[in-house]
Design a protein around this motif. Structure first.
Motif, PDB file in Angstrom:
ATOM      1  N   VAL A 105       0.860  -1.185   0.000  1.00  0.00           N
ATOM      2  CA  VAL A 105       0.000   0.000   0.000  1.00  0.00           C
ATOM      3  C   VAL A 105       0.897   1.236   0.000  1.00  0.00           C
ATOM      4  CG1 VAL A 105      -1.653   1.377   1.328  1.00  0.00           C
ATOM      5  CG2 VAL A 105      -2.007  -1.084   1.056  1.00  0.00           C
ATOM      6  N   ILE A 106       0.694   2.082  -1.011  1.00  0.00           N
ATOM      7  CA  ILE A 106       1.414   3.350  -1.106  1.00  0.00           C
ATOM      8  C   ILE A 106       0.434   4.439  -0.681  1.00  0.00           C
ATOM      9  CG2 ILE A 106       2.625   4.951  -2.636  1.00  0.00           C
ATOM     10  CD1 ILE A 106       4.112   2.343  -2.304  1.00  0.00           C
ATOM     11  N   ASP A 107       0.839   5.208   0.322  1.00  0.00           N
ATOM     12  CA  ASP A 107      -0.078   6.164   0.954  1.00  0.00           C
ATOM     13  C   ASP A 107       0.427   7.600   0.788  1.00  0.00           C
ATOM     14  OD1 ASP A 107      -2.084   7.210   2.709  1.00  0.00           O
ATOM     15  OD2 ASP A 107      -0.600   7.201   4.327  1.00  0.00           O
ATOM     16  N   PRO A 108      -0.034   8.292  -0.268  1.00  0.00           N
ATOM     17  CA  PRO A 108       0.365   9.699  -0.414  1.00  0.00           C
ATOM     18  C   PRO A 108      -0.319  10.534   0.669  1.00  0.00           C
ATOM     19  CG  PRO A 108      -0.743   8.837  -2.407  1.00  0.00           C
ATOM     20  CD  PRO A 108      -0.992   7.870  -1.309  1.00  0.00           C
ATOM     21  N   GLY A 109       0.447  11.288   1.434  1.00  0.00           N
ATOM     22  CA  GLY A 109      -0.113  12.054   2.547  1.00  0.00           C
ATOM     23  C   GLY A 109      -1.046  13.169   2.078  1.00  0.00           C
ATOM     24  N   HIS A 110      -1.971  13.536   2.999  1.00  0.00           N
ATOM     25  CA  HIS A 110      -2.819  14.726   2.811  1.00  0.00           C
ATOM     26  C   HIS A 110      -3.723  14.618   1.581  1.00  0.00           C
ATOM     27  CE1 HIS A 110      -0.264  16.273   5.982  1.00  0.00           C
ATOM     28  NE2 HIS A 110       0.729  15.764   5.292  1.00  0.00           N
ATOM     29  N   GLY A 111      -4.111  15.763   1.006  1.00  0.00           N
ATOM     30  CA  GLY A 111      -5.011  15.768  -0.152  1.00  0.00           C
ATOM     31  C   GLY A 111      -6.246  16.609   0.106  1.00  0.00           C
ATOM     32  N   GLY A 112      -6.852  17.076  -0.961  1.00  0.00           N
ATOM     33  CA  GLY A 112      -8.073  17.875  -0.863  1.00  0.00           C
ATOM     34  C   GLY A 112      -7.830  19.190  -0.143  1.00  0.00           C
ATOM     35  N   ARG A 113      -8.685  19.475   0.844  1.00  0.00           N
ATOM     36  CA  ARG A 113      -8.570  20.745   1.573  1.00  0.00           C
ATOM     37  C   ARG A 113      -7.296  20.817   2.396  1.00  0.00           C
ATOM     38  NH1 ARG A 113     -13.541  21.115   5.374  1.00  0.00           N
ATOM     39  NH2 ARG A 113     -13.006  18.911   5.513  1.00  0.00           N
ATOM     40  N   ASP A 114      -6.685  19.651   2.619  1.00  0.00           N
ATOM     41  CA  ASP A 114      -5.473  19.595   3.446  1.00  0.00           C
ATOM     42  C   ASP A 114      -4.245  19.521   2.541  1.00  0.00           C
ATOM     43  OD1 ASP A 114      -3.391  18.982   5.102  1.00  0.00           O
ATOM     44  OD2 ASP A 114      -4.099  16.957   5.580  1.00  0.00           O
ATOM     45  N   PRO A 115      -3.564  20.655   2.343  1.00  0.00           N
ATOM     46  CA  PRO A 115      -2.426  20.655   1.415  1.00  0.00           C
ATOM     47  C   PRO A 115      -1.168  20.039   2.013  1.00  0.00           C
ATOM     48  CG  PRO A 115      -2.662  22.823   2.398  1.00  0.00           C
ATOM     49  CD  PRO A 115      -3.801  21.980   2.939  1.00  0.00           C
ATOM     50  N   LEU A 127      -7.570   0.212   4.688  1.00  0.00           N
ATOM     51  CA  LEU A 127      -7.304  -0.325   3.347  1.00  0.00           C
ATOM     52  C   LEU A 127      -6.195  -1.376   3.421  1.00  0.00           C
ATOM     53  CD1 LEU A 127      -7.520  -0.170   0.169  1.00  0.00           C
ATOM     54  CD2 LEU A 127      -5.728   1.568   0.292  1.00  0.00           C
ATOM     55  N   ALA A 128      -5.109  -1.020   4.110  1.00  0.00           N
ATOM     56  CA  ALA A 128      -3.970  -1.937   4.221  1.00  0.00           C
ATOM     57  C   ALA A 128      -4.352  -3.203   4.986  1.00  0.00           C
ATOM     58  CB  ALA A 128      -2.801  -1.228   4.905  1.00  0.00           C
ATOM     59  N   GLU A 129      -5.157  -3.046   6.038  1.00  0.00           N
ATOM     60  CA  GLU A 129      -5.560  -4.214   6.828  1.00  0.00           C
ATOM     61  C   GLU A 129      -6.492  -5.115   6.027  1.00  0.00           C
ATOM     62  OE1 GLU A 129      -4.325  -5.137   9.702  1.00  0.00           O
ATOM     63  OE2 GLU A 129      -3.051  -3.365   9.811  1.00  0.00           O
ATOM     64  N   ARG A 130      -7.423  -4.488   5.296  1.00  0.00           N
ATOM     65  CA  ARG A 130      -8.403  -5.246   4.518  1.00  0.00           C
ATOM     66  C   ARG A 130      -7.705  -6.065   3.435  1.00  0.00           C
ATOM     67  NH1 ARG A 130     -11.278  -0.885   3.168  1.00  0.00           N
ATOM     68  NH2 ARG A 130     -10.781  -1.004   0.966  1.00  0.00           N
ATOM     69  N   LEU A 131      -6.666  -5.474   2.832  1.00  0.00           N
ATOM     70  CA  LEU A 131      -5.932  -6.163   1.769  1.00  0.00           C
ATOM     71  C   LEU A 131      -4.940  -7.170   2.336  1.00  0.00           C
ATOM     72  CD1 LEU A 131      -5.080  -3.064  -0.421  1.00  0.00           C
ATOM     73  CD2 LEU A 131      -6.541  -4.954  -1.118  1.00  0.00           C
ATOM     74  N   ASN A 132      -4.799  -7.166   3.660  1.00  0.00           N
ATOM     75  CA  ASN A 132      -3.751  -7.961   4.296  1.00  0.00           C
ATOM     76  C   ASN A 132      -2.406  -7.642   3.633  1.00  0.00           C
ATOM     77  OD1 ASN A 132      -2.635  -9.712   6.078  1.00  0.00           O
ATOM     78  ND2 ASN A 132      -3.192 -11.566   4.940  1.00  0.00           N
ATOM     79  N   ALA A 133      -2.150  -6.350   3.476  1.00  0.00           N
ATOM     80  CA  ALA A 133      -0.976  -5.889   2.732  1.00  0.00           C
ATOM     81  C   ALA A 133       0.312  -6.390   3.363  1.00  0.00           C
ATOM     82  CB  ALA A 133      -0.968  -4.363   2.670  1.00  0.00           C
ATOM     83  N   LEU A 192       1.540   4.420  11.484  1.00  0.00           N
ATOM     84  CA  LEU A 192       2.565   3.429  11.815  1.00  0.00           C
ATOM     85  C   LEU A 192       2.106   2.543  12.972  1.00  0.00           C
ATOM     86  CD1 LEU A 192       5.819   5.599  11.578  1.00  0.00           C
ATOM     87  CD2 LEU A 192       4.686   4.253   9.799  1.00  0.00           C
ATOM     88  N   ARG A 193       1.405   3.152  13.927  1.00  0.00           N
ATOM     89  CA  ARG A 193       0.948   2.382  15.086  1.00  0.00           C
ATOM     90  C   ARG A 193      -0.183   1.438  14.722  1.00  0.00           C
ATOM     91  NH1 ARG A 193      -1.836   4.955  18.712  1.00  0.00           N
ATOM     92  NH2 ARG A 193      -1.870   6.974  17.691  1.00  0.00           N
ATOM     93  N   LYS A 194      -1.058   1.879  13.819  1.00  0.00           N
ATOM     94  CA  LYS A 194      -2.293   1.140  13.582  1.00  0.00           C
ATOM     95  C   LYS A 194      -2.177   0.073  12.500  1.00  0.00           C
ATOM     96  CE  LYS A 194      -4.819   3.316  16.610  1.00  0.00           C
ATOM     97  NZ  LYS A 194      -5.505   2.633  17.719  1.00  0.00           N
ATOM     98  N   THR A 195      -1.100   0.087  11.731  1.00  0.00           N
ATOM     99  CA  THR A 195      -0.937  -0.942  10.709  1.00  0.00           C
ATOM    100  C   THR A 195      -0.218  -2.134  11.326  1.00  0.00           C
ATOM    101  OG1 THR A 195       0.971   0.396  10.040  1.00  0.00           O
ATOM    102  CG2 THR A 195      -0.951   0.459   8.604  1.00  0.00           C
ATOM    103  N   SER A 196      -0.689  -3.347  11.007  1.00  0.00           N
ATOM    104  CA  SER A 196      -0.069  -4.521  11.630  1.00  0.00           C
ATOM    105  C   SER A 196       1.116  -5.029  10.817  1.00  0.00           C
ATOM    106  CB  SER A 196      -1.111  -5.625  11.810  1.00  0.00           C
ATOM    107  OG  SER A 196      -1.705  -5.939  10.575  1.00  0.00           O
ATOM    108  N   MET A 197       1.196  -4.630   9.527  1.00  0.00           N
ATOM    109  CA  MET A 197       2.320  -5.079   8.702  1.00  0.00           C
ATOM    110  C   MET A 197       3.480  -4.079   8.864  1.00  0.00           C
ATOM    111  SD  MET A 197       0.071  -3.000   6.991  1.00  0.00           S
ATOM    112  CE  MET A 197      -1.181  -4.239   6.876  1.00  0.00           C
ATOM    113  N   PRO A 198       4.708  -4.447   8.438  1.00  0.00           N
ATOM    114  CA  PRO A 198       5.790  -3.462   8.491  1.00  0.00           C
ATOM    115  C   PRO A 198       5.378  -2.192   7.749  1.00  0.00           C
ATOM    116  CG  PRO A 198       6.681  -5.620   7.980  1.00  0.00           C
ATOM    117  CD  PRO A 198       5.179  -5.753   7.941  1.00  0.00           C
ATOM    118  N   SER A 199       5.562  -1.055   8.402  1.00  0.00           N
ATOM    119  CA  SER A 199       5.120   0.199   7.801  1.00  0.00           C
ATOM    120  C   SER A 199       6.151   1.284   8.062  1.00  0.00           C
ATOM    121  CB  SER A 199       3.767   0.606   8.387  1.00  0.00           C
ATOM    122  OG  SER A 199       3.858   0.724   9.792  1.00  0.00           O
TER     123      SER A 199
END
Ligand code: ZN
Length: 492
Positions: free
Chosen positions: A319-329, A379-385, A444-451
């Motif tokens: 899972v590639i997670d681009p930070g922020h987006g939308g109203r949050d620049p 998303l990452a947990e659901r995919l078992n990434a 980082l805390r909430k993902t169970s896979m290496p992150s």
């Protein structure tokens, strides 16, 4: 509770010159529809918070932070009366979320979440009608503490190395304090093995030393050295006099690390032995997912991936997670460049390069939309990434264009991944090294896979801003990140 707001601009000028080193509160926002406060500071901050009554208000202090403007009082309708910002003392900015008369909140449900060292969200539960709107006539009564999660506080007690003992089947590095986080490697020729103990120091009175072992267990010499790293690290080196034995390291129930021969080998093919740091996160079992369907299909691009490592028969999902987006620049830097745009472009390219090498890459956002932190994790947990890689850009004061470089963050089980990607970026881009660091960021805390969370450079840095504005450099950055991910997957 002693409390004062800026009374005049004269006082404001005085306070700011008195706190030349304080970081500025860069931006803040209160989303009344979600009862969510968002704020961003220059450099890291460790917020403190408490709930105070009469009237009920959540008071958040940002130590080491200054407000470079007059105090703010923004009224809201509904159960939130107002949000106020002011300078509490020379180097503390105070944010107060005041509830409407007769309403209260459960302080245990106030959630602080570090997005990165300098970005936080604070979620307030829905205010409820107070059963006793005036718990006490004493305005000091009923002060609760809400303990925010420290973003850079070490999550483990420091490890202290006491001594090295010869045991019946190997050696015991005796330690006290926190559970050691170790990384063990043996050279190709098997003649040298190194054990790195993260965040560890030598016991007082114990200096770096070499000791002869009289050939015990085929080891000629053991060296114990304190490395001048930050955080500190102890390196134990074993020099073998016979070079056909593989060693392994494990945490000992006796308190420490045991080093033992794992077996004899005649051929000296390269082999890397790694012991992961202890995993503290709970592992959830996700529902079955059809991995052939990519929830956010990636646009096809034509540029090639170059000489990236091959991962054979990969079933990995990254899972590639681009930070922020939308109203949050995210961070806004020199020339108005915005973190959200830079990291989206880099993320697209990383994902495409991974897919070209046969690794499934799923992005948490593929356009300029605002996405909360929970869906990124779920998303990452659901995919078992297999891996989770969050991509951000850094910022500090606009008057510090001299601060440039990359930082890589991990929490519990992402250290190896962090080191591999960090090293690949340094090598591939020549960016300044601002080190691999541990932090309690939400994703980082909430993902169970290496992150890991990558800060690919400072949008406020003269060098980095120029480079990050250049599409060619962003491609170079993306290729380096992809190479790091592939190298990690290859050696798993
Ligand atoms: Zn960010």
């Amino acid at each position: 509770m002693k409390f004062h707001w800026l009374l005049s601009s004269f006082l404001g000028v005085f306070l700011l010159t008195g706190a030349a080193e304080a970081a500025r509160l860069q931006s803040w926002r209160f989303d009344a529809s979600q009862n969510r406060l968002y704020f961003r500071t220059e450099g890291g901050v460790q917020p403190k918070a408490q709930l105070i009554f009469n009237p009920t208000r959540l008071v958040i202090d940002l130590p080491g932070t200054s407000l470079d403007r007059q105090s703010v009082n923004q009224p809201f309708s509904g159960a939130i009366e107002s949000v106020r910002l002011g300078q509490f003392d020379d180097d503390t900015t105070r944010i107060v979320v005041e509830l409407k008369d007769g309403y209260t909140i459960d302080p245990a449900q106030v959630k602080f979440r570090g997005i990165s060292p300098s970005e936080w969200t604070v979620d307030l539960p829905t205010p409820v009608r107070a059963e006793n709107p005036n718990p006490s006539s004493d305005p000091e009564a009923g002060v609760f503490s809400v303990e925010p999660l420290a973003p850079s506080e070490p999550s483990v007690e420091a490890t202290v190395v006491q001594n090295v003992q010869v045991t019946g089947d190997g050696f015991l590095i005796r330690t006290t304090g926190g559970r050691p986080q170790i990384n063990f490697q043996q050279s190709r020729a098997l003649d040298i093995a190194t054990l790195d103990i993260e965040g560890a120091t030598l016991a007082p009175g114990l200096s770096s030393q070499q000791s002869q072992t009289n050939g015990k267990h085929g080891v000629e010499r053991i060296e114990v050295r304190q490395l001048p790293t930050e955080p500190p690290m102890i390196r134990v080196t074993l020099r073998m006099n016979s070079s056909n034995t593989e060693w392994r390291a494990s945490l000992s129930s006796l308190g420490g690390i045991s080093l033992m021969p794992a077996g004899t080998r005649q051929s000296a093919t390269p082999r890397r032995l790694t012991v992961d740091p202890p995993i503290r996160s709970s592992v959830s079992v996700p529902p079955p997912v059809d991995r052939t369907r990519n929830p956010m299909p990636l646009p096809r691009m034509t540029a090639g991936g170059g000489d990236l490592p091959q991962v054979s028969n990969s079933r990995s999902v990254v899972v590639i997670d681009p930070g922020h987006g939308g109203r949050d620049p995210g961070a806004v830097g020199i020339g108005g460049i915005q973190e959200k745009d830079i990291v989206l472009d880099i993320s697209f390219q990383v994902a495409r390069l991974l897919e070209q090498q046969g690794v499934q890459a799923v992005m948490s956002r593929t356009d300029d939309s605002e996405i909360d932190l929970e869906p990124r994790v779920s998303l990452a947990e659901r995919l078992n990434a297999t891996l989770f890689v969050s991509i951000h850009a850094n910022a500090i004061n606009m008057s510090r264009p001299d601060v440039n470089g990359i930082e890589t963050y991990y929490f519990d089980n992402g250290l190896d991944l962090a080191r591999t990607i960090h090293g690949s970026i340094l090598q591939g881009t020549g960016a300044d090294d601002r080190r691999v660091r541990q932090a309690r960021f939400y994703v980082l805390r909430k993902t169970s896979m290496p992150s890991v969370l990558l800060e690919v450079g400072f949008v406020t840095g003269a060098e980095d801003a120029a480079k990050l504005s250049d599409p060619a450099y962003r491609s170079q950055m993306a290729a380096s990140i992809a190479r790091g991910i592939l190298l990690y997957l290859q050696q798993r």
